[in-house]
Design an enzyme around this catalytic site. Structure first.
Site, mmCIF file in Angstrom:
data_model
loop_
_atom_site.group_PDB
_atom_site.id
_atom_site.type_symbol
_atom_site.label_atom_id
_atom_site.label_comp_id
_atom_site.label_asym_id
_atom_site.label_seq_id
_atom_site.Cartn_x
_atom_site.Cartn_y
_atom_site.Cartn_z
ATOM 1 N N GLU A 278 -9.844 2.597 -5.244
ATOM 2 C CA GLU A 278 -9.540 3.997 -4.919
ATOM 3 C C GLU A 278 -8.411 4.580 -5.760
ATOM 4 O OE1 GLU A 278 -10.889 4.172 -0.289
ATOM 5 O OE2 GLU A 278 -8.855 3.491 -0.648
ATOM 6 N N HIS B 161 -2.810 2.995 -4.526
ATOM 7 C CA HIS B 161 -2.210 2.466 -3.286
ATOM 8 C C HIS B 161 -0.801 1.945 -3.576
ATOM 9 C CE1 HIS B 161 -5.723 2.945 -0.716
ATOM 10 N NE2 HIS B 161 -6.465 2.547 -1.725
ATOM 11 N N ASP C 77 0.857 -1.190 0.000
ATOM 12 C CA ASP C 77 0.000 0.000 0.000
ATOM 13 C C ASP C 77 0.888 1.234 0.000
ATOM 14 O OD1 ASP C 77 -2.316 1.761 0.422
ATOM 15 O OD2 ASP C 77 -3.350 -0.077 1.001
#
Ligand code: TNX
Length: 773
Positions: free
Chosen positions: A343, A277, A208
């Site tokens: 995301e 990420h 991440d």
């Protein structure tokens, strides 16, 4: 049927969070205890009672067929669990299964069951666990362990036949090892705990923005650089910079963990998150990112939230990702590999000339289609290597291969859409299956999100979607809860957030709707908690923990006690000692003289199933409310935060809405002289919230470090008192501000307490507020 006492021995000393609860009586070894009625979690799908019972004692042996490694491993696991549950460890003996000298436990094969199904037959003559597959034998062993625990000594198990098989093939937990790093030993113990609940998939979030946690031989900087970050601190940054935070799993550790999991029929699905990420990877190898000559090189992030940096779409970047996936596939035999996809905000792609040129070359018009291209390329590579791609529901775009698995986190809509179009899918809906949400409103909860997801909330989720037709319904592979660890700094905190909520996930994934019932689950949970205690598993007691509401009078206080489950018996004491199973039962609000110390806990029969809640009812204590007892002014991004990263010495974490740090203290009598004391803490504002940052009020401070303001009857009235923060800002940790007196006015009023601050960083939080004379 008589609800027999389950007696827990070998209590450990209190010390860690949940060590504790079961106050046991000691038992003579020759006593035989009736096992409690069917107390298996997840609930088996068919149980037929028989006549009589089988007595398990220290002489009971376990027989397995010769040359059957699966049966050997299931029987050994059973024996090991019994030993770890502080019971006699039975002897496992292989060999021909012919006439039995004395009643025994037998593991054996039975043709015709599904891969995870098993039968468990209890008669006075013995117990037979049978299955077609190794996983079935293993799950039979787990059920058997539960049937024999947590009662002590010899146990009489009622005769019965259990025919059991899971409703869904995917019963998962996701562990985020990127935001905080857990020890390899912890990862193993989590896998073991999953196995005890017949959970079978550990989705391991290994990369991440905040860290890359998997050793990749070909790209050593991924861990040399990408596994380490400088922790966030609040400004002013006068204190020496904290040591860098991080860690990673070596390939040899991973191999050990994968083998350990395989022995427990847990598959590890690794996740390498892309194209977003990805900041830790880009920090290690800047050429993977979107070129930005004017920007400082990226560092591994110490912020939470959605970051804006994505992998670029150059062939060299795909080659890098394929190299990484080669090593990932070598390490993890899982037939599917998770590639994230969540995301990925597209601003960087949209604004980059290089990315736009690449998009034109590919004939791709918009950024979402570019992500679809990304997924397709990676999916193709995985398919060519015999693996399936799995990703978060953002991968669900036109053109997604039918072979891809969609993990639905935006509610259940993604799962529905995926199943309807013929993709396999997993239910992992936010917020119910997001175990970074706290479990109750009590001050004993671990740091996390303020939103409450109780055990009952998790349990009452229904994975069956009645609107899907039969063919589509078969694409729903199962359920998964996610342990996102932004706010879980330690292994014990992760455990607290996981258990017992993951036990509810296990049952949703295993048991058919007709076998799921909340009050019955709660009843079966009590012996399960007893097993946790025997195994020293530090679980959350939130469902049974005592909540108290205290209303002060002039010389007395009224105390109302409850627990989240409205279950069990709350018992209390006022003699300064912990309540025991024959302490006074709580029935109605107590009127106790000021000065009393009251202690309370929940009991089920003679077992204590919660920690002890204790409070001295004195005037200053009653005038003090901590951030949990106060109301928040708004519901923006509510978090429970720790004052200082890594600090162990503090009490409860602080409840704050990072979008608006503001609290309400209701009903203060301002007709008398009043003095207010507050304890506050500066926290790093380490959140990536994009344009929303502009919505946070800053710049209204009167002094360099800002002040705590007290308003009456609303938050936008003129402040009636201000408490400067300069000293607290320099001090850093929780600081008690000097008291201020409030101007008098008739009647009772609500106080609004909020911070006026010069800038976003630091974020200020209130620990407690005391309104005294
Ligand atoms: C969303 S769910 C995320 C994570 C965060 C989580 C925090 C998902 C696929 N992405 O990156 O950790 O929210 O609740």
């Amino acid at each position: 049927m008589q609800h027999g006492p389950w007696i827990v021995r070998g209590l450990r000393a209190a010390g860690t969070t949940a060590a504790l609860f079961f106050a046991g009586l000691s038992v003579l070894a020759r006593d035989i205890h009736p096992a409690p009625p069917a107390s298996v979690i997840p609930n088996p799908n068919a149980v037929v009672p028989g006549h009589g019972s089988f007595t398990f004692d220290s002489a009971t042996i376990v027989r397995i067929p010769a040359h059957d490694p699966d049966a050997r491993s299931a029987a050994d696991y059973f024996a090991d669990l019994m030993g770890r549950s502080k019971r006699p460890t039975p002897i496992v003996s292989g060999g021909a299964i012919t006439g039995q000298a004395r009643p025994a436990i037998t593991f054996r094969r039975r043709a015709g069951l599904g891969p995870e199904a098993y039968w468990l037959e209890v008669t006075p003559q013995g117990i037979i666990v049978s299955a077609t597959g190794g996983a079935g034998l293993f799950y039979g062993a787990v059920t058997l362990w539960q049937l024999l625990t947590p009662a002590g000594g010899s146990v009489a198990v009622p005769a019965q036949i259990i025919r059991d098989a899971p409703a869904y093939p995917w019963r998962g937990l996701m562990l985020d090892s990127a935001r905080h790093f857990q020890s390899a030993a912890f990862v193993r113990s989590l896998i073991d705990e999953m196995a005890m609940h017949k959970m079978n998939v550990l989705h391991w979030h290994l990369t991440d923005d905040q860290g890359w946690r998997l050793e990749i031989r070909k790209y050593p900087r991924l861990t040399a650089i990408g596994a380490w970050r400088t922790p966030a601190t609040f400004s002013p940054r006068e204190q020496p910079p904290a040591d860098s935070y991080g860690g990673f799993y070596t390939q040899s550790e991973v191999r050990g963990i994968v083998a350990y999991a395989a022995n427990r029929h847990v598959r590890i699905v690794p996740e390498i998150d892309m194209p977003g990420h990805a900041q830790a990877a880009i920090a290690a190898y800047p050429e993977l990112g979107v070129p930005a000559p004017d920007r400082a090189p990226l560092a591994v992030s110490a912020k939470w939230g959605v970051h804006s940096h994505l992998f670029n779409l150059e062939p060299a970047t795909f080659a890098f990702l394929e190299d990484v996936l080669d090593e990932v596939m070598e390490l993890f035999p899982s037939n599917c590999i998770h590639v994230g996809g969540d995301e990925a905000v597209k601003n960087e792609w949209q604004e980059s000339a290089t990315v736009q040129a690449r998009a034109r070359a590919l004939g791709i018009k918009d950024a979402d289609a570019l992500q679809a291209h990304f997924t397709r390329e990676i999916g193709r590579y995985l398919t060519a290597h015999g693996r399936r791609l799995i990703g978060w529901d953002e991968i669900l775009r036109p053109g997604l291969s039918k072979d891809a698995i969609v993990m639905s986190w935006h509610g259940t809509a993604g799962a529905h859409a995926a199943a309807a179009r013929g993709n396999d899918t997993i239910l992992s809906p936010w917020p119910k299956f997001y175990f970074d949400n706290r479990q109750s409103s009590l001050a004993t909860e671990a740091p996390g999100r303020l939103h409450i997801v109780s055990l009952e909330d998790v349990y009452r989720f229904e994975p069956r979607d009645p609107t899907l037709d039969q063919i589509a319904a078969r694409h729903v592979l199962g359920v998964q809860a996610n342990l996102w660890t932004e706010h879980m700094q330690t292994d014990d905190r992760v455990r607290w957030m996981a258990w017992p909520r993951a036990a509810a996930i296990a049952e949703l994934g295993w048991s058919v709707p007709a076998r799921r019932n909340w009050p019955d689950f709660l009843r079966r949970l009590v012996p399960m908690l007893g097993r946790y205690s025997e195994l020293d598993l530090a679980y959350a007691d939130s469902v049974f923990a005592v909540a108290a509401q205290v209303s002060p009078g002039s010389d007395h206080a009224t105390v109302t006690l409850s627990n989240q489950a409205s279950s069990g018996e709350i018992r209390y004491s006022v003699d300064g000692r912990d309540p025991v199973s024959n302490s006074a039962p709580y029935a109605e609000p107590l009127n106790v003289p000021l000065g009393t110390e009251i202690r309370a806990a929940t009991f089920v029969q003679s077992d204590r199933v919660s920690q002890v809640w204790a409070r001295r009812l004195d005037a200053p204590g009653l005038a003090r409310r901590d951030s949990h007892d106060l109301e928040l002014c708004s519901n923006g991004i509510g978090l429970l935060l720790e004052p200082v990263m890594g600090s162990a010495s503090l009490g409860a974490p602080l409840a704050v809405d990072i979008m608006n740090p503001c609290w309400i203290y209701r009903g203060v009598d301002l007709d008398r002289p009043r003095s207010v004391t507050a304890a506050v803490a500066p926290l790093p504002f380490n959140y990536e919230i994009g344009a929303d940052a502009a919505k946070i009020r800053v710049g209204d401070a009167r002094t360099a470090e800002g002040e705590l303001e007290i308003h009456v009857d609303g938050c936008d009235t003129a402040a009636i008192a201000t408490l400067p923060l300069a000293t607290a800002a320099a001090h850093g940790e929780v600081t008690r501000l000097p008291p201020v007196s409030l101007p008098r006015r008739p009647g009772r009023h609500d106080l609004c307490v909020r911070f006026a601050r010069p800038r976003l960083d630091p974020l200020w939080a209130l620990d407690w507020l005391e309104v005294g004379e």
